[in-house]
Motif scaffolding. Sequence first.
Motif, PDB file in Angstrom:
ATOM      1  N   LEU A  87       9.572  83.856  38.656  1.00 13.56           N
ATOM      2  CA  LEU A  87      10.784  84.558  38.247  1.00 13.56           C
ATOM      3  C   LEU A  87      10.712  86.003  38.702  1.00 13.56           C
ATOM      4  O   LEU A  87       9.626  86.573  38.860  1.00 13.56           O
ATOM      5  N   HIS A  88      11.896  86.579  38.920  1.00 13.56           N
ATOM      6  CA  HIS A  88      11.992  87.984  39.295  1.00 13.56           C
ATOM      7  C   HIS A  88      12.626  88.820  38.194  1.00 13.56           C
ATOM      8  O   HIS A  88      12.463  90.036  38.177  1.00 13.56           O
TER       9      HIS A  88
ATOM     10  N   PRO B 258      15.896  96.465  38.052  1.00 15.21           N
ATOM     11  CA  PRO B 258      17.186  96.066  37.461  1.00 15.21           C
ATOM     12  C   PRO B 258      18.420  96.548  38.188  1.00 15.21           C
ATOM     13  O   PRO B 258      19.483  95.941  38.063  1.00 15.21           O
ATOM     14  N   GLU B 259      18.324  97.612  38.957  1.00 15.00           N
ATOM     15  CA  GLU B 259      19.545  98.205  39.521  1.00 15.00           C
ATOM     16  C   GLU B 259      20.009  97.520  40.804  1.00 15.00           C
ATOM     17  O   GLU B 259      21.140  97.756  41.254  1.00 15.00           O
ATOM     18  N   ARG B 260      19.212  96.663  41.384  1.00 19.76           N
ATOM     19  CA  ARG B 260      19.560  96.076  42.679  1.00 19.76           C
ATOM     20  C   ARG B 260      20.462  94.860  42.533  1.00 19.76           C
ATOM     21  O   ARG B 260      20.245  94.010  41.676  1.00 19.76           O
ATOM     22  N   THR B 261      21.464  94.798  43.411  1.00 18.53           N
ATOM     23  CA  THR B 261      22.167  93.525  43.574  1.00 18.53           C
ATOM     24  C   THR B 261      21.241  92.579  44.329  1.00 18.53           C
ATOM     25  O   THR B 261      20.350  93.011  45.058  1.00 18.53           O
ATOM     26  N   ARG B 262      21.478  91.287  44.126  1.00 24.69           N
ATOM     27  CA  ARG B 262      20.679  90.311  44.856  1.00 24.69           C
ATOM     28  C   ARG B 262      21.488  89.042  45.027  1.00 24.69           C
ATOM     29  O   ARG B 262      22.415  88.759  44.261  1.00 24.69           O
TER      30      ARG B 262
ATOM     31  N   PRO C 131      16.075  86.181  46.862  1.00 22.01           N
ATOM     32  CA  PRO C 131      14.925  85.568  46.194  1.00 22.01           C
ATOM     33  C   PRO C 131      13.684  85.431  47.065  1.00 22.01           C
ATOM     34  O   PRO C 131      12.690  84.882  46.599  1.00 22.01           O
ATOM     35  N   HIS C 132      13.701  85.918  48.308  1.00 22.59           N
ATOM     36  CA  HIS C 132      12.750  85.448  49.301  1.00 22.59           C
ATOM     37  C   HIS C 132      11.637  86.436  49.631  1.00 22.59           C
ATOM     38  O   HIS C 132      11.841  87.651  49.651  1.00 22.59           O
TER      39      HIS C 132
ATOM     40  N   HIS D 194       7.734  81.910  51.328  1.00 25.27           N
ATOM     41  CA  HIS D 194       7.354  81.286  50.053  1.00 25.27           C
ATOM     42  C   HIS D 194       8.443  80.291  49.640  1.00 25.27           C
ATOM     43  O   HIS D 194       8.144  79.186  49.198  1.00 25.27           O
ATOM     44  N   THR D 195       9.680  80.712  49.730  1.00 24.70           N
ATOM     45  CA  THR D 195      10.845  79.828  49.584  1.00 24.70           C
ATOM     46  C   THR D 195      11.743  80.127  50.767  1.00 24.70           C
ATOM     47  O   THR D 195      12.150  81.274  50.979  1.00 24.70           O
ATOM     48  N   THR D 196      12.034  79.129  51.574  1.00 26.43           N
ATOM     49  CA  THR D 196      12.779  79.349  52.811  1.00 26.43           C
ATOM     50  C   THR D 196      14.248  79.594  52.509  1.00 26.43           C
ATOM     51  O   THR D 196      14.884  78.801  51.812  1.00 26.43           O
TER      52      THR D 196
END
Length: 482
Positions: free
Chosen positions: A39-40, A61-65, A439-440, A458-460
């Motif tokens: 988890l992030h 916390p401030e970043r969009t993703r 997420p990558h 790690h996750t493509t």
Amino acid sequence: MEDHLGSALPRSLPADEHVDPAAVLATVEAIDADPAVELHSLMVLRHGRVVAEGWWAPHTPERTRLVYSLSKSFTSTALAFALEEGLVDLDDTVVSHFPELDGDITDPGSRSITVRHVASMASGHDREMIDEALALDPHEPVRGFLMVPPDAPPGTLFAYSQPCTYALASIIQRAAGMPLSAYLRPRLLDPLGIGEVGWATWPPGREQGFSGLFARTEDIAKLGLLYLRRGRWGQTQLIPEAYVEEATSRQVDNPDMENPDWRQGYGFQFWMARHGYRGDGAFGQFCIVLPEHDVVVATTGGTEAMQAVLDHLWTHLLPGLREDRPEDGAQPELERRLRGLSLAPHAARRQPGGQEGWTSPFAVAPGTGLTSVGVERAGDGLEVTLVEPDNALTFPVGTDGWLASSPLDAHGDVVPVAASGGWDDDRTLRVEVAFLETPHRLRLTCSLPARTAEAAWHTTPLDGGRLATLHCPRLRAPLPRG
């Protein structure tokens, strides 16, 4: 429950909202101990207040993703507004919103697919249609989608299929005459205090709807809270309560799905679950709503073990949702754990032992889209350059932990990253690169004397992973009507 209209959600101690801090601590510890789960971020709300929150460094916390298919639940919310404003009707056929396709779409089944059907993933097709739709018409995927006759009467068969949501998003954007994000700005984003977001586009320049939204963890939590409150925010009924009821109720059965929390039925771009309902996106992006407990849980992550994330919540968090005030003896340890969350940086030597040159490019084998990796010494530090056929990105690497930066790629776009690494031995340099708006994470291994590099995700990323899509897109200009 009080109403709060500020841009930030109110905070409270878990015990004050009848949440056992020991249960939250057990949840965090179980997630951290599970090697299959990464988890992030985690945010838990009860009674409209944030009672626990944490980010695994280098995520902040401030970043969009990129939230992947959690975007669908925002598209569903756009549908709520479009229905209320009379722009669309659930019983409209999809083809009626694309009159230029009328002569091409001749199959009666395709012509009978409605807004209701695509909103509930019940177009009648028995499979994911994304590749077929793009193969038939890469310039107008809605046409490609409708060119394939459904396998069963629309409304009778569930199949999780991106063109369903893309068709829904396209209809809303056509009817509104603007992108989804622009349509949602005064109706949803501003009222909820959600700042700048981004949304990736698909041909012919429409925001995807099915994926591609970049938002913050707290933005996800706010959407969940709006639905928990049955469409009400403060003193305003933003979306009709009847729509919330319909969107978050089973519209179609899906008993053939592999995991138990994915076979409880599907609403309008929301999954039913063993507990409550949720929006979710690939690799652990969750907006979980538990009406029976007055709880919202928002997560971001980089894991393929999404059922495991839910299992940890059901096993450890649910028992801690109390009717009375629990003991709060675990609160100091919970706070310590939440403050110290981190993805492990790559631990290695800061300097190579030998004197071999490390500055020439290292050729990358086909498979990731990279062609080479450049390595440069920068004072006491290290810089790495990722090179693609038409793009490149240079950033510093932390040799004592994660080092975050916001470099520009070759096209002038900001691509936020954090990197850590060093020398495993005299001939092996290893670097971990986290693309902070996704997420990558990418692992690079550069080797002498062959001067080759291996690159492994790690996750493509679902698009294979390109620098151009590993960051929040710029805002787009409004679309013309039509």
